[in-house]
Design an enzyme around this catalytic site. Structure first.
Site, PDB file in Angstrom:
ATOM      1  N   LYS A 196     -48.014 -10.080  19.325  1.00 34.98           N
ATOM      2  CA  LYS A 196     -48.793  -9.051  18.637  1.00 34.98           C
ATOM      3  C   LYS A 196     -48.737  -9.334  17.145  1.00 34.98           C
ATOM      4  CE  LYS A 196     -49.193  -4.045  17.938  1.00 34.98           C
ATOM      5  NZ  LYS A 196     -48.644  -2.717  18.286  1.00 34.98           N
ATOM      6  N   LYS A 249     -52.426 -10.089  21.210  1.00 36.80           N
ATOM      7  CA  LYS A 249     -53.196  -9.058  20.518  1.00 36.80           C
ATOM      8  C   LYS A 249     -53.214  -9.378  19.024  1.00 36.80           C
ATOM      9  CE  LYS A 249     -53.236  -4.070  19.552  1.00 36.80           C
ATOM     10  NZ  LYS A 249     -52.526  -2.786  19.690  1.00 36.80           N
TER      11      LYS A 249
END
Length: 325
Positions: A196, A249
């Site tokens: 992330k 992400k």
């Protein structure tokens, strides 16, 4: 190897043939639809920076879940927005927190749908950070782990089918796995936000989840977008700690990371097609600059082609409509 005597035909004239030999295919079973649930009654509030995305009170949430399930979308990802926030994110792990109530309500009305819950403190803290904050503004990694584990356990007890820690605290997958196993939830899977990145594409989400940091930023615990090897290390650690699915992400600007993680580990990979990626397409489509459906389909196909098994996307309903044509 090139064979000069062999001339492959591109089947330009027949879409049926092209579809038959397409190397990458989309299916509604690949999709997870994110939803934002708020406390209160009769609330369906559109997020200004995300046209078509709403903050929903429980009764509207259930209606939305029933609609997406009827379209063939079999999984949702829940984010909760409480009325009360405090320094330690109490609402995240409260038995009667908004996410816990939402899980119970969905499972009462539509038990077939897979309910995934976001495990993080940022929506529930008054400072907007994903972990506890020290006296000097530093993020306290280790003291946060217990609260994240409590949050995941409370979601499991409410009936969640999967938990998804998004906080990026070191060691949180192991902490969650241990507490779930100790409470007879050995079979409950964990989808870890493993790679992330600290990204400018998250802006509209912070409007939707009301989770913008009140000071500083999240770069001390989210990843530098210049790094690839770090993504490999973070993913390897999450797998070792017990993650069942790993996530990259954002997705669109990190297709190389999706491909690298898939090739490196051959493990189930989720890609989060984040809010900024969604809102750019919506804005361009509203101005008539692009064909929204064509661009959405091309974008999501690129994520599957890169190696993502699961696509978390606000475009899920649009994609379902396209696939039904």
């Amino acid at each position: 190897m090139y064979f000069p005597q062999y001339r492959p035909r591109r089947l330009r004239a027949n879409s049926t043939f092209r579809n038959m030999i397409a190397e990458t295919k989309l299916d509604t079973n690949d999709l997870v639809y994110p939803l934002f649930v708020v406390e209160g009654e009769d609330i369906k509030r559109e997020v200004k920076s995300m046209p078509g995305v709403y903050q929903l009170s429980l009764e509207h949430l259930v209606k939305e879940v029933e609609e997406v399930y009827s379209m063939g979308i079999k999984a949702v990802l829940l984010f909760g927005i409480p009325e009360h926030k405090d320094a330690v994110g109490t609402g995240a792990y409260s038995d009667d927190g908004i996410v816990q109530l939402a899980v119970k309500k969905i499972k009462e009305k539509r038990p077939e749908i897979t309910v995934i819950t976001d495990v993080c403190l940022c929506e529930f803290t008054d400072h907007g950070h994903c972990g506890l904050v020290g006296k000097n503004g530093e993020i306290l990694n280790d003291p946060t782990l217990d609260l994240l584990a409590q949050t995941a356990l409370s979601h499991a007890m409410a009936g969640a089918d999967m938990v998804a820690p998004s906080d990026m605290m070191d060691g949180r997958v192991r902490a969650i796995r241990d507490v779930l196993d100790a409470n007879s939830f050995e079979q409950l899977p964990i989808m870890a936000y493993s790679a992330k990145y600290a990204s400018a594409f998250y802006g509209p989400f912070r409007d939707a989840a009301q989770s913008a940091p009140q000071f500083g930023d999240r770069r001390t615990y989210q990843m530098d977008n210049a790094n690839t090897l770090e993504a490999i290390r973070e993913t390897e650690l999450d797998i070792a700690e017990g993650a069942d699915i790993v996530m990259v992400k954002p997705a669109l600007s990190y297709l190389d990371i999706i491909k690298t993680i898939k090739q490196e580990f051959n493990y189930p990979v989720a890609a989060y097609n984040v809010s900024g990626e969604y809102s750019m397409i919506k804005a361009a489509a509203q101005n008539g600059w692009i064909d929204e459906e064509a661009v959405v389909l091309e974008k999501i196909t690129s994520m599957r082609r890169a190696g993502a098994d699961i696509i978390i996307t606000y475009h899920a309903k649009t994609i379902a409509n396209i696939l039904q044509k």
